[in-house]
Write an enzyme that holds these catalytic residues in place. Sequence first.
Site, mmCIF file in Angstrom:
data_model
loop_
_atom_site.group_PDB
_atom_site.id
_atom_site.type_symbol
_atom_site.label_atom_id
_atom_site.label_comp_id
_atom_site.label_asym_id
_atom_site.label_seq_id
_atom_site.Cartn_x
_atom_site.Cartn_y
_atom_site.Cartn_z
ATOM 1 N N ASP A 1 -19.394 17.649 -30.621
ATOM 2 C CA ASP A 1 -19.763 16.402 -31.299
ATOM 3 C C ASP A 1 -18.620 16.067 -32.252
ATOM 4 O OD1 ASP A 1 -20.737 14.312 -32.774
ATOM 5 O OD2 ASP A 1 -22.464 15.384 -33.602
ATOM 6 N N GLN B 1 -17.299 12.867 -36.503
ATOM 7 C CA GLN B 1 -16.672 12.766 -37.825
ATOM 8 C C GLN B 1 -15.155 12.950 -37.803
ATOM 9 O OE1 GLN B 1 -18.091 11.806 -40.642
ATOM 10 N NE2 GLN B 1 -20.111 11.641 -39.700
ATOM 11 N N LYS C 1 -17.478 4.813 -36.391
ATOM 12 C CA LYS C 1 -17.030 5.683 -37.482
ATOM 13 C C LYS C 1 -15.505 5.717 -37.607
ATOM 14 C CE LYS C 1 -21.124 8.677 -37.301
ATOM 15 N NZ LYS C 1 -21.705 8.321 -38.605
ATOM 16 N N HIS D 1 -26.045 17.734 -36.867
ATOM 17 C CA HIS D 1 -26.805 16.510 -37.077
ATOM 18 C C HIS D 1 -28.061 16.593 -36.217
ATOM 19 C CE1 HIS D 1 -27.760 12.196 -36.751
ATOM 20 N NE2 HIS D 1 -26.990 11.996 -37.809
ATOM 21 N N CYS E 1 -29.669 13.402 -42.154
ATOM 22 C CA CYS E 1 -30.061 13.827 -40.794
ATOM 23 C C CYS E 1 -29.597 15.255 -40.520
ATOM 24 C CB CYS E 1 -29.498 12.874 -39.751
ATOM 25 S SG CYS E 1 -30.156 11.204 -39.866
#
Length: 553
Positions: free
Chosen positions: A192, A195, A218, A120, A360
């Site tokens: 990261d 998700q 999220k 991202h 993104c």
Amino acid sequence: MFDPIQFKSNFPLFFQKENQSLVYLDNAATTQKPQCVIDAVTDFYITKNANANRASHRLARSATNLLEGVRQKSADFLGARYKDEIVFTAGATESLNFLAQGLSHQLNKGDEILLSVYEHHANLVPWQVIAKETGAKLVFISGDFESVGNQLTSKTRIVSCTAASNVFGKISDVDFFKNVKDKFPGVFFIIDASQVIGKIPVNVKDNFCDFLVCSPHKFYGPTGIGLLYGRKDCLSRLRVSKFGGEMIKNVDLLDSSYVEPPYSFEAGTSPLASIAGLGACIDFVERQYKKGMLEYEKKLINYVHEKLSVLVSDFPEVNLLTSPRNNIGIAAISSDKYSMADIGFWLDEQDVAVRVGDHCAQPLLKSLNLTAVLRVSVAPYNTFEDIDVLFSCLCDFFNSNSECLDVALATDKKVSNYKDELSAINYHDLLTIRSWGNRYKKILSLGKLVNKKPFLHNNESLVSGCEAKLWINTIVDKSQNGTVFTFVIDSDSMVVKGLAALILCRVNAKSATQIKSIDFDAYFSELGLEKYLSESRFSGMQALLKHIFLTIK
């Protein structure tokens, strides 16, 4: 067994009158919020509203207890050893920026930062900035994550990778950290996990990462709050980059000292209502039958791919970019013929919410020669019936609109020679069209009047919209009768071209005085298209109008 209908009953948004037919398939962007999270945010303001760590009165104590209680709960949720390894931020984006700034003093000229092409922008751009400032070099993983060990060198200082692609849903094998951590003790490993948290089990101790970031919105939490995990010894090596508030230990006129982590990284007033919502969110997720949820989501994303495979078979111009294997719950399609933005607008008219654009992740799309992708992302409150509705709407689009999409190519590169002939447009024709589907097709047909102008596709002419690109240029003609303006455009969306044509047919070859006399709000309201001027719907039309009025000012 997991029951998606019972699970969905926790989310009040779906039971509002205006959302009765909503099919929400944009969960990778943000999930809906359960009632318990909404109640926790409200309850904070009703019963505990005060500033934490600032005073000793009863409300301040309640706020402080809330803050530290959720910090402990977050540490347990992520598998951290100590609650002081949790830093509250505004979200994953701020967390990654925070890490880039905080680790910059660890970098020297020639040092390497290892990333993947799947990142991202939030896990790419901050490192670009730091690399330029320090003279470090960005290196990108070639192949799968299993090959990372072979790309680590004595110059590697930072490895920062996504745990799953937000575009394609592919889960990364971040377990490679286990195999290389001992061999490269001087490297900082960052995950990261935006998700994956709330979907698959994550334990920071098992992953051997030094830092992990995620955004609770999220996984059913509120916006405005993020989690940054940092191993205790690694947090102490971060440089402080935000100052003020309770992160201060002592202040003199010429120098200051700071408290210990994590408090040294939490300058200013904490987002306490969001933190209260985060605590309720973690409780909510922990109460669920998580194994059943995961199995159900796998079945759901398999079904999405089955239906999209049928779509691709029936409409060869459409490309299925994803596979259900090793997938976090995302499917993506693209096309060289159809605009993804046009499909997104079509689906929105039928109350199907998906995400269209570059997500993104522009470098990833560019590496695949793509400009836009339509992304479908599922959550456990989605049903197989939701996917059937999506499939039916997609089929309707391709069956209904394919004849509208052939557009001529303008090849003359002289600015004065690529004006589109729009003066013959009778915009009153739209008033006689009642069906939204037929009105949509009419707008597409108007878009055919705008020639393709690839030579206009440059950064100077580009005005980016949320879901489509728009290029604008102006031709100024002066004569004895005064100055008149002609505006020329191109877009990767036929709907945008059609809407632009409805604007340009009113303004082209007119003077500034004539253009200023047009009430565009009333004009689009009369045509029943005022929502297309909404900035939240599509900023391209706003950008076109702004460009026009700035030019004639």
